[in-house]
Design a protein around this motif. Structure first.
Motif, PDB file in Angstrom:
ATOM      1  N   ILE A  64      -5.979 -11.033 -10.709  1.00 37.72           N
ATOM      2  CA  ILE A  64      -6.721 -10.031  -9.933  1.00 37.72           C
ATOM      3  C   ILE A  64      -5.806  -9.353  -8.915  1.00 37.72           C
ATOM      4  O   ILE A  64      -5.818  -8.125  -8.756  1.00 37.72           O
ATOM      5  N   ALA A  65      -4.974 -10.135  -8.226  1.00 38.69           N
ATOM      6  CA  ALA A  65      -4.046  -9.564  -7.252  1.00 38.69           C
ATOM      7  C   ALA A  65      -3.039  -8.639  -7.945  1.00 38.69           C
ATOM      8  O   ALA A  65      -2.723  -7.558  -7.439  1.00 38.69           O
ATOM      9  N   ALA A  66      -2.553  -9.025  -9.130  1.00 38.85           N
ATOM     10  CA  ALA A  66      -1.615  -8.179  -9.867  1.00 38.85           C
ATOM     11  C   ALA A  66      -2.265  -6.871 -10.288  1.00 38.85           C
ATOM     12  O   ALA A  66      -1.647  -5.799 -10.228  1.00 38.85           O
ATOM     13  N   LEU A  67      -3.515  -6.928 -10.689  1.00 37.22           N
ATOM     14  CA  LEU A  67      -4.232  -5.711 -11.064  1.00 37.22           C
ATOM     15  C   LEU A  67      -4.373  -4.763  -9.871  1.00 37.22           C
ATOM     16  O   LEU A  67      -4.157  -3.550  -9.996  1.00 37.22           O
ATOM     17  N   LEU A  68      -4.700  -5.295  -8.710  1.00 38.82           N
ATOM     18  CA  LEU A  68      -4.812  -4.467  -7.517  1.00 38.82           C
ATOM     19  C   LEU A  68      -3.462  -3.864  -7.109  1.00 38.82           C
ATOM     20  O   LEU A  68      -3.398  -2.716  -6.655  1.00 38.82           O
ATOM     21  N   ILE A  69      -2.383  -4.605  -7.297  1.00 41.30           N
ATOM     22  CA  ILE A  69      -1.061  -4.069  -6.996  1.00 41.30           C
ATOM     23  C   ILE A  69      -0.713  -2.930  -7.952  1.00 41.30           C
ATOM     24  O   ILE A  69      -0.163  -1.911  -7.539  1.00 41.30           O
ATOM     25  N   LEU A  70      -1.057  -3.068  -9.209  1.00 41.29           N
ATOM     26  CA  LEU A  70      -0.813  -1.984 -10.173  1.00 41.29           C
ATOM     27  C   LEU A  70      -1.600  -0.728  -9.814  1.00 41.29           C
ATOM     28  O   LEU A  70      -1.083   0.392  -9.919  1.00 41.29           O
ATOM     29  N   ILE A  71      -2.832  -0.891  -9.380  1.00 34.59           N
ATOM     30  CA  ILE A  71      -3.645   0.260  -8.949  1.00 34.59           C
ATOM     31  C   ILE A  71      -3.001   0.927  -7.734  1.00 34.59           C
ATOM     32  O   ILE A  71      -2.898   2.150  -7.649  1.00 34.59           O
ATOM     33  N   ALA A  72      -2.550   0.108  -6.781  1.00 36.85           N
ATOM     34  CA  ALA A  72      -1.913   0.653  -5.579  1.00 36.85           C
ATOM     35  C   ALA A  72      -0.636   1.406  -5.925  1.00 36.85           C
ATOM     36  O   ALA A  72      -0.390   2.498  -5.406  1.00 36.85           O
ATOM     37  N   LEU A  73       0.186   0.859  -6.799  1.00 34.87           N
ATOM     38  CA  LEU A  73       1.417   1.540  -7.192  1.00 34.87           C
ATOM     39  C   LEU A  73       1.132   2.861  -7.899  1.00 34.87           C
ATOM     40  O   LEU A  73       1.832   3.853  -7.685  1.00 34.87           O
ATOM     41  N   ALA A  74       0.106   2.888  -8.730  1.00 37.02           N
ATOM     42  CA  ALA A  74      -0.258   4.128  -9.426  1.00 37.02           C
ATOM     43  C   ALA A  74      -0.670   5.204  -8.422  1.00 37.02           C
ATOM     44  O   ALA A  74      -0.308   6.375  -8.575  1.00 37.02           O
ATOM     45  N   LYS A  75      -1.414   4.830  -7.405  1.00 38.52           N
ATOM     46  CA  LYS A  75      -1.826   5.803  -6.375  1.00 38.52           C
ATOM     47  C   LYS A  75      -0.634   6.277  -5.558  1.00 38.52           C
ATOM     48  O   LYS A  75      -0.524   7.456  -5.227  1.00 38.52           O
ATOM     49  N   LEU A  76       0.260   5.375  -5.196  1.00 34.17           N
ATOM     50  CA  LEU A  76       1.407   5.744  -4.372  1.00 34.17           C
ATOM     51  C   LEU A  76       2.426   6.595  -5.132  1.00 34.17           C
ATOM     52  O   LEU A  76       3.109   7.418  -4.537  1.00 34.17           O
ATOM     53  N   LYS A  77       2.519   6.427  -6.456  1.00 35.36           N
ATOM     54  CA  LYS A  77       3.446   7.242  -7.246  1.00 35.36           C
ATOM     55  C   LYS A  77       2.987   8.692  -7.352  1.00 35.36           C
ATOM     56  O   LYS A  77       3.785   9.566  -7.654  1.00 35.36           O
ATOM     57  N   LYS A  78       1.713   8.962  -7.124  1.00 34.15           N
ATOM     58  CA  LYS A  78       1.191  10.323  -7.208  1.00 34.15           C
ATOM     59  C   LYS A  78       1.503  11.150  -5.971  1.00 34.15           C
ATOM     60  O   LYS A  78       1.252  12.343  -5.947  1.00 34.15           O
ATOM     61  N   ILE A  79       2.065  10.526  -4.950  1.00 35.82           N
ATOM     62  CA  ILE A  79       2.393  11.249  -3.718  1.00 35.82           C
ATOM     63  C   ILE A  79       3.613  12.126  -3.987  1.00 35.82           C
ATOM     64  O   ILE A  79       4.629  11.654  -4.477  1.00 35.82           O
ATOM     65  N   LYS A  80       3.491  13.402  -3.669  1.00 42.03           N
ATOM     66  CA  LYS A  80       4.573  14.357  -3.893  1.00 42.03           C
ATOM     67  C   LYS A  80       4.926  15.032  -2.577  1.00 42.03           C
ATOM     68  O   LYS A  80       4.127  15.089  -1.659  1.00 42.03           O
ATOM     69  N   LYS A  81       6.125  15.577  -2.529  1.00 37.36           N
ATOM     70  CA  LYS A  81       6.501  16.331  -1.341  1.00 37.36           C
ATOM     71  C   LYS A  81       5.786  17.686  -1.373  1.00 37.36           C
ATOM     72  O   LYS A  81       5.418  18.174  -2.440  1.00 37.36           O
ATOM     73  N   PRO A  82       5.573  18.302  -0.220  1.00 36.74           N
ATOM     74  CA  PRO A  82       4.846  19.587  -0.161  1.00 36.74           C
ATOM     75  C   PRO A  82       5.705  20.730  -0.714  1.00 36.74           C
ATOM     76  O   PRO A  82       6.328  21.483   0.032  1.00 36.74           O
TER      77      PRO A  82
END
Length: 150
Positions: free
Chosen positions: A95-113
């Protein structure tokens, strides 16, 4: 002073006022664009960070209490106590690994303006091409010499 000179001076004043207003509007628009882009990325960063926090809280606080309860529950079904604890621990780590994967997916979508950066570079390029006009030297005049400038 003739009427032609008077209208030329008003035209120059209006040009300066218009240029100032347009420059101010341009700066305000670029700031608004940057805020809009950064607001989206801040939301993504917040969601990703919250997922990391939740994963850490699950692993740190809930794991010992829930693992004991679940392991003893599995043990009551007839499985050995060691196997019961191993199954429960593995489930919490998954469960913790799944939540970390979700967090990484969200953080990778961050782009510079990118739009703001491109707009600022374009504005800087235009302003670099602008050349100041030399001022005309005023003839010596006794009234002008007595005026002090601040």
């Amino acid at each position: 002073m003739s009427a032609a000179d008077d209208s030329a001076e008003r035209g120059l004043g209006q040009l300066v006022a218009t240029a100032t207003a347009e420059m101010s509007a341009l700066v305000h628009d670029e700031i608004a664009l940057a805020k809009a882009e950064l607001r989206q990325d801040a939301k993504r960063a917040g969601i990703g960070s919250a997922a990391f926090v939740v994963a850490g809280a699950l692993a740190l606080f809930a794991l010992p209490v829930l693992s004991f309860a679940a392991a003893y529950g599995i043990h009551n079904l007839g499985l050995g106590l060691a196997w019961s604890f191993l199954i429960v621990g593995g489930a919490f780590l998954a469960i913790a690994a799944l939540l970390i994967l979700i967090a990484l997916a969200k953080l990778k979508k961050i782009k510079k303006p990118e739009k703001s950066i491109a707009s600022a570079k374009e504005t800087a390029a235009v302003l670099q091409k602008a050349k100041p006009h030399p001022r005309e030297e005023l003839p010596d005049h006794p009234v002008l010499e007595t005026v002090t400038r601040s």
